[in-house]
Design an enzyme around this catalytic site. Sequence first.
Site, PDB file in Angstrom:
ATOM      1  CG  ASN A  11      -2.094   0.852   1.194  1.00 52.80           C
ATOM      2  OD1 ASN A  11      -2.748   1.035   2.208  1.00 52.80           O
ATOM      3  ND2 ASN A  11      -2.438   1.405   0.037  1.00 52.80           N
ATOM      4  CG  ASN A  62      -8.591   8.311  -0.847  1.00 51.30           C
ATOM      5  OD1 ASN A  62      -7.961   7.492  -0.198  1.00 51.30           O
ATOM      6  ND2 ASN A  62      -9.745   8.829  -0.430  1.00 51.30           N
ATOM      7  CB  CYS A  71      -4.195   5.587   5.438  1.00 51.53           C
ATOM      8  SG  CYS A  71      -3.282   4.365   4.457  1.00 51.53           S
ATOM      9  N   GLY A  72      -4.334   2.916   7.732  1.00 46.59           N
ATOM     10  CA  GLY A  72      -3.548   2.101   8.646  1.00 46.59           C
ATOM     11  C   GLY A  72      -2.132   1.851   8.167  1.00 46.59           C
ATOM     12  CG  ASN A 151     -10.986   5.527   6.243  1.00 47.74           C
ATOM     13  OD1 ASN A 151     -11.240   6.715   6.273  1.00 47.74           O
ATOM     14  ND2 ASN A 151      -9.773   5.065   5.991  1.00 47.74           N
ATOM     15  CG  ASN A 185     -12.478   2.223   2.155  1.00 48.78           C
ATOM     16  OD1 ASN A 185     -12.254   2.767   1.090  1.00 48.78           O
ATOM     17  ND2 ASN A 185     -12.237   2.814   3.312  1.00 48.78           N
ATOM     18  CD  GLU A 203      -7.518   1.375   0.471  1.00 48.20           C
ATOM     19  OE1 GLU A 203      -7.688   2.413   1.149  1.00 48.20           O
ATOM     20  OE2 GLU A 203      -6.412   0.826   0.318  1.00 48.20           O
ATOM     21  CB  CYS A 212      -6.986  -1.595   3.065  1.00 46.81           C
ATOM     22  SG  CYS A 212      -8.024  -0.358   3.885  1.00 46.81           S
ATOM     23  N   GLY A 213      -4.935  -1.158   5.927  1.00 48.62           N
ATOM     24  CA  GLY A 213      -4.845  -1.431   7.354  1.00 48.62           C
ATOM     25  C   GLY A 213      -6.157  -1.250   8.089  1.00 48.62           C
TER      26      GLY A 213
END
Length: 281
Positions: A11, A62, A71-72, A151, A185, A203, A212-213
């Site tokens: 990512n 994004n 965002c993880g 999110n 997402n 996403e 995606c975390g």
Amino acid sequence: MEFTKMQGIGNDYIYVDCFKEPVREPERAARFLSDRHFGVGSDGLILICPSDHADCRMEMYNADGSLGLMCGNGIRCVGKYAYDHGLVSPERREITVETAAGIKTLALQVEEGKVRQVTVDMGEGKLTSDLPETIHAAGREWSFVGIDVGNPHAVCWVENVECLDLAAIGPEFEFHPRFMPHRVNTEFIQILDRKNIRMRVWERGSGETWACGTGASASVLASVLSGYTEDCVRVFLRGGSLTIRLDRETGHLFMTGPAVEVFHGTVEIPPEPACAEGQLP
């Protein structure tokens, strides 16, 4: 403009140190920089900014220029950048990062003076649907569980994630009336056993990404609530794996994974081209 390309299990984001320089028109910069043919290539743009409430602030955009809340994988790289580039003292092993979804605490695993792995306290996930809920999308009925971890996410379980045509299915979820106007997402989850799951993700604003975390965290919480897994789960994604743990006492989710610096560079953001009269934009 100076930038650093970083990635967390595939990512990838463009990072700019706004302690040194501001970024004008970040939405347009995100669209240009993220383009893998005409720009640098990434899933988006992350600005590392000063904060009055934490060690630094993460501002995330994004690939389509839309503003993200959290965002993880991106925040793990923010933690690595802050430590490796001297924004925090080298004695620190825990830092705080302000995000649009609140202040997050990061535990840093340091080896030979560099951060290798980061554990992020993702906070509590919130259930945003029935358990489960059913919608019609991409020509069929889907059961999903809605989870918000900074999110919005819709978690669906399937027998084989590799067989899915996400390019066709993903937009049907992202722009489904059920999730408008903020979009969603979507995670597609294959249960391997009670301690391991496989995941693909679509996403909002970026399409299918390699990881995606927040989505992995939402997927584990949804799987725990649905009785499919235990509280500590390894999530296998296209770019690698993350470990997600639910702390029953606090209700917080903890995400552990790597953060990697790819390269540094400089780039000039070109002005938007003016369209001649009678020419399509």
